[in-house]
Write a protein that holds these residues in place. Structure first.
Motif, PDB file in Angstrom:
ATOM      1  N   GLU A   1       6.554   4.355  14.673  1.00 28.51           N
ATOM      2  CA  GLU A   1       7.651   5.204  14.189  1.00 28.51           C
ATOM      3  C   GLU A   1       8.958   4.851  14.888  1.00 28.51           C
ATOM      4  OE1 GLU A   1       6.444   9.209  14.827  1.00 28.51           O
ATOM      5  OE2 GLU A   1       5.202   9.301  13.016  1.00 28.51           O
ATOM      6  N   LYS A   2       8.874   4.634  16.191  1.00 26.46           N
ATOM      7  CA  LYS A   2      10.083   4.317  16.962  1.00 26.46           C
ATOM      8  C   LYS A   2      10.666   2.969  16.544  1.00 26.46           C
ATOM      9  CE  LYS A   2       8.681   6.962  21.089  1.00 26.46           C
ATOM     10  NZ  LYS A   2       9.827   7.879  21.148  1.00 26.46           N
ATOM     11  N   LEU A   3       9.805   1.993  16.323  1.00 24.22           N
ATOM     12  CA  LEU A   3      10.279   0.677  15.904  1.00 24.22           C
ATOM     13  C   LEU A   3      10.920   0.724  14.516  1.00 24.22           C
ATOM     14  CD1 LEU A   3       7.352  -1.632  17.114  1.00 24.22           C
ATOM     15  CD2 LEU A   3       9.625  -1.428  18.129  1.00 24.22           C
ATOM     16  N   LEU A   4      10.301   1.457  13.606  1.00 25.12           N
ATOM     17  CA  LEU A   4      10.861   1.585  12.265  1.00 25.12           C
ATOM     18  C   LEU A   4      12.196   2.326  12.291  1.00 25.12           C
ATOM     19  CD1 LEU A   4       7.578   2.362  10.334  1.00 25.12           C
ATOM     20  CD2 LEU A   4       9.098   0.451   9.851  1.00 25.12           C
ATOM     21  N   ARG A   5      12.291   3.311  13.175  1.00 27.46           N
ATOM     22  CA  ARG A   5      13.508   4.125  13.241  1.00 27.46           C
ATOM     23  C   ARG A   5      14.725   3.295  13.652  1.00 27.46           C
ATOM     24  NH1 ARG A   5      11.848   8.076  16.714  1.00 27.46           N
ATOM     25  NH2 ARG A   5      10.705   8.988  14.972  1.00 27.46           N
ATOM     26  N   VAL A   6      14.532   2.346  14.576  1.00 28.30           N
ATOM     27  CA  VAL A   6      15.671   1.517  15.025  1.00 28.30           C
ATOM     28  C   VAL A   6      15.749   0.206  14.249  1.00 28.30           C
ATOM     29  CG1 VAL A   6      15.585   2.532  17.336  1.00 28.30           C
ATOM     30  CG2 VAL A   6      14.390   0.361  16.901  1.00 28.30           C
ATOM     31  N   LYS A   7      14.934   0.109  13.193  1.00 26.84           N
ATOM     32  CA  LYS A   7      14.912  -1.080  12.328  1.00 26.84           C
ATOM     33  C   LYS A   7      14.512  -2.344  13.088  1.00 26.84           C
ATOM     34  CE  LYS A   7      18.221   0.718   8.950  1.00 26.84           C
ATOM     35  NZ  LYS A   7      18.352   2.072   9.522  1.00 26.84           N
ATOM     36  N   ALA A   8      13.658  -2.181  14.093  1.00 30.64           N
ATOM     37  CA  ALA A   8      13.100  -3.344  14.795  1.00 30.64           C
ATOM     38  C   ALA A   8      12.023  -4.000  13.943  1.00 30.64           C
ATOM     39  CB  ALA A   8      12.527  -2.926  16.142  1.00 30.64           C
ATOM     40  N   ILE A   9      11.489  -3.242  12.985  1.00 33.39           N
ATOM     41  CA  ILE A   9      10.524  -3.775  12.030  1.00 33.39           C
ATOM     42  C   ILE A   9      11.112  -3.644  10.638  1.00 33.39           C
ATOM     43  CG2 ILE A   9       8.323  -3.295  10.886  1.00 33.39           C
ATOM     44  CD1 ILE A   9       7.120  -2.734  13.584  1.00 33.39           C
TER      45      ILE A   9
ATOM     46  N   THR B   1       1.249  -1.373  19.624  1.00 32.68           N
ATOM     47  CA  THR B   1       1.048  -1.067  18.209  1.00 32.68           C
ATOM     48  C   THR B   1       0.657  -2.332  17.469  1.00 32.68           C
ATOM     49  OG1 THR B   1       1.941   0.181  16.327  1.00 32.68           O
ATOM     50  CG2 THR B   1       3.448  -1.365  17.424  1.00 32.68           C
ATOM     51  N   ASN B   2       0.440  -2.200  16.157  1.00 36.04           N
ATOM     52  CA  ASN B   2      -0.116  -3.300  15.375  1.00 36.04           C
ATOM     53  C   ASN B   2       0.228  -3.139  13.896  1.00 36.04           C
ATOM     54  OD1 ASN B   2      -2.237  -1.481  14.198  1.00 36.04           O
ATOM     55  ND2 ASN B   2      -2.868  -1.408  16.353  1.00 36.04           N
ATOM     56  N   TYR B   3      -0.150  -4.130  13.136  1.00 35.31           N
ATOM     57  CA  TYR B   3       0.133  -4.171  11.692  1.00 35.31           C
ATOM     58  C   TYR B   3      -0.372  -2.923  10.966  1.00 35.31           C
ATOM     59  CZ  TYR B   3      -0.675  -5.737   6.839  1.00 35.31           C
ATOM     60  OH  TYR B   3      -0.730  -5.831   5.475  1.00 35.31           O
ATOM     61  N   ASP B   4      -1.625  -2.548  11.207  1.00 36.73           N
ATOM     62  CA  ASP B   4      -2.212  -1.418  10.487  1.00 36.73           C
ATOM     63  C   ASP B   4      -1.465  -0.122  10.757  1.00 36.73           C
ATOM     64  OD1 ASP B   4      -4.273  -2.873   9.215  1.00 36.73           O
ATOM     65  OD2 ASP B   4      -5.476  -2.824  11.050  1.00 36.73           O
ATOM     66  N   ALA B   5      -1.097   0.104  12.017  1.00 36.20           N
ATOM     67  CA  ALA B   5      -0.374   1.326  12.364  1.00 36.20           C
ATOM     68  C   ALA B   5       1.009   1.355  11.721  1.00 36.20           C
ATOM     69  CB  ALA B   5      -0.245   1.451  13.886  1.00 36.20           C
ATOM     70  N   VAL B   6       1.683   0.212  11.714  1.00 36.99           N
ATOM     71  CA  VAL B   6       3.012   0.141  11.108  1.00 36.99           C
ATOM     72  C   VAL B   6       2.946   0.419   9.612  1.00 36.99           C
ATOM     73  CG1 VAL B   6       4.903  -1.421  10.505  1.00 36.99           C
ATOM     74  CG2 VAL B   6       4.025  -1.369  12.843  1.00 36.99           C
ATOM     75  N   LEU B   7       1.963  -0.182   8.926  1.00 35.89           N
ATOM     76  CA  LEU B   7       1.842   0.057   7.496  1.00 35.89           C
ATOM     77  C   LEU B   7       1.526   1.518   7.197  1.00 35.89           C
ATOM     78  CD1 LEU B   7       2.214  -2.889   6.755  1.00 35.89           C
ATOM     79  CD2 LEU B   7       0.209  -2.683   5.264  1.00 35.89           C
ATOM     80  N   ASP B   8       0.673   2.121   8.003  1.00 35.74           N
ATOM     81  CA  ASP B   8       0.326   3.521   7.811  1.00 35.74           C
ATOM     82  C   ASP B   8       1.563   4.418   7.918  1.00 35.74           C
ATOM     83  OD1 ASP B   8      -2.023   5.640   7.822  1.00 35.74           O
ATOM     84  OD2 ASP B   8      -0.614   6.260   9.379  1.00 35.74           O
ATOM     85  N   VAL B   9       2.366   4.180   8.954  1.00 36.75           N
ATOM     86  CA  VAL B   9       3.573   4.977   9.155  1.00 36.75           C
ATOM     87  C   VAL B   9       4.599   4.690   8.066  1.00 36.75           C
ATOM     88  CG1 VAL B   9       5.538   5.400  10.691  1.00 36.75           C
ATOM     89  CG2 VAL B   9       3.224   5.201  11.642  1.00 36.75           C
ATOM     90  N   ALA B  10       4.763   3.413   7.722  1.00 40.46           N
ATOM     91  CA  ALA B  10       5.733   3.036   6.690  1.00 40.46           C
ATOM     92  C   ALA B  10       5.394   3.669   5.350  1.00 40.46           C
ATOM     93  CB  ALA B  10       5.792   1.517   6.560  1.00 40.46           C
ATOM     94  N   LEU B  11       4.126   3.749   5.032  1.00 44.43           N
ATOM     95  CA  LEU B  11       3.687   4.358   3.778  1.00 44.43           C
ATOM     96  C   LEU B  11       3.876   5.874   3.812  1.00 44.43           C
ATOM     97  CD1 LEU B  11       2.374   3.762   1.042  1.00 44.43           C
ATOM     98  CD2 LEU B  11       0.139   4.007   2.153  1.00 44.43           C
ATOM     99  N   ARG B  12       3.519   6.473   4.933  1.00 40.88           N
ATOM    100  CA  ARG B  12       3.625   7.936   5.066  1.00 40.88           C
ATOM    101  C   ARG B  12       5.070   8.406   5.020  1.00 40.88           C
ATOM    102  NH1 ARG B  12       4.121  10.419   9.766  1.00 40.88           N
ATOM    103  NH2 ARG B  12       3.163   8.706  10.950  1.00 40.88           N
ATOM    104  N   THR B  13       5.992   7.593   5.528  1.00 48.07           N
ATOM    105  CA  THR B  13       7.393   8.000   5.588  1.00 48.07           C
ATOM    106  C   THR B  13       8.198   7.547   4.365  1.00 48.07           C
ATOM    107  OG1 THR B  13       7.937   6.010   6.877  1.00 48.07           O
ATOM    108  CG2 THR B  13       7.431   8.031   8.112  1.00 48.07           C
ATOM    109  N   GLY B  14       7.543   6.866   3.418  1.00 51.88           N
ATOM    110  CA  GLY B  14       8.235   6.442   2.222  1.00 51.88           C
ATOM    111  C   GLY B  14       9.033   5.166   2.376  1.00 51.88           C
ATOM    112  N   TYR B  15       8.815   4.446   3.476  1.00 57.99           N
ATOM    113  CA  TYR B  15       9.528   3.180   3.689  1.00 57.99           C
ATOM    114  C   TYR B  15       9.013   2.102   2.741  1.00 57.99           C
ATOM    115  CZ  TYR B  15      11.653  -0.712   6.248  1.00 57.99           C
ATOM    116  OH  TYR B  15      12.383  -1.818   6.592  1.00 57.99           O
TER     117      TYR B  15
END
Length: 223
Positions: A10-18, A175-189
């Motif tokens: 979540e933190k990485l997505l928030r600052v657009k590091a991913i 963190t890892n690929y699976d966790a990032v995809l899970d969060v990205a999907l849940r947050t509508g990214y």
């Protein structure tokens, strides 16, 4: 209760590091086309996030590799994280170049490692594992024992998993690929329709080619 993997994702997505761009892929230095890009160096610009990474990596080392008596960062991305972690733990720090310097002392390892030291390697990101394990080999050739590796993120490629197994190195990540995809999907990214394309890429990233298809969900939603 959220896991560390999902909190950090979540933190990485928030600052657009991913960034996830299935229909507009990035080109990696290797030449691979990728719908996924992770730049952990962005965390250095956010003091709270920088501290989070330092504290969590240090905690993992204390819990998983308590025998470590030195820290090595892999150049260039993991030099700052490695130095921060070594400072937090009060341990010696070195960093490992991708190739020897072409002038001066022509060092491959910058800093001082004494033979017999037990070293934990800090990496910012693991993709194929090639550069990470080159650093491991350099440390071993210096007469030291690599007790393990910690990293902020891993794509979890099969080729990397096998390479680490063959090298006898245990990898622990925030963190890892699976966790990032899970969060990205849940947050509508990203949308459900884009997930199969991302999974297809991870199965064979070296041969993946983006096939833009409106049925796959269209453009990525910006944060």
């Amino acid at each position: 209760m959220k896991t560390l993997e999902k909190i950090f994702a979540e933190k990485l997505l928030r600052v657009k590091a991913i960034k996830l761009q299935p229909e507009n892929p990035f080109t990696w230095a290797s030449g691979w086309k990728s719908p996924f890009y992770c730049d952990n160096r962005k965390t250095l610009s956010y003091p709270d996030l920088r501290s989070f990474v330092k504290i969590e990596l240090a905690r993992i080392i204390l819990e998983e590799f308590p025998e470590a008596d030195a820290v090595a960062g892999v150049a260039t991305g993991a030099i700052p994280q490695g130095a921060l972690v070594a400072d937090a733990l009060g341990l010696p720090f070195v960093y490992v170049r991708s190739k020897p310097k072409d002038h001066g002392l022509e060092n491959l390892i910058e800093g001082e490692l004494k033979p017999g030291m037990r070293v934990v390697v800090v990496e910012d990101l693991v993709s194929t594992g090639g550069s990470s394990l080159k650093a491991v080999e350099a440390i071993r050739q210096n007469g030291c024992d690599v007790v393990g590796m910690v990293a902020s993120y891993t794509y979890g490629f099969d080729v990397a998993t096998e390479a680490f197994k063959q090298a006898g190195v245990r990898l622990v990540t925030l963190t890892n690929y699976d966790a990032v995809l899970d969060v990205a999907l849940r947050t509508g990214y990203i949308t459900e329709a884009q997930v199969p394309l991302l999974h297809e890429w991870r199965r064979d990233p070296a041969h993946w080619h983006c096939l833009t298809n409106p049925s796959q969900g269209g453009a990525i939603n910006p944060l």
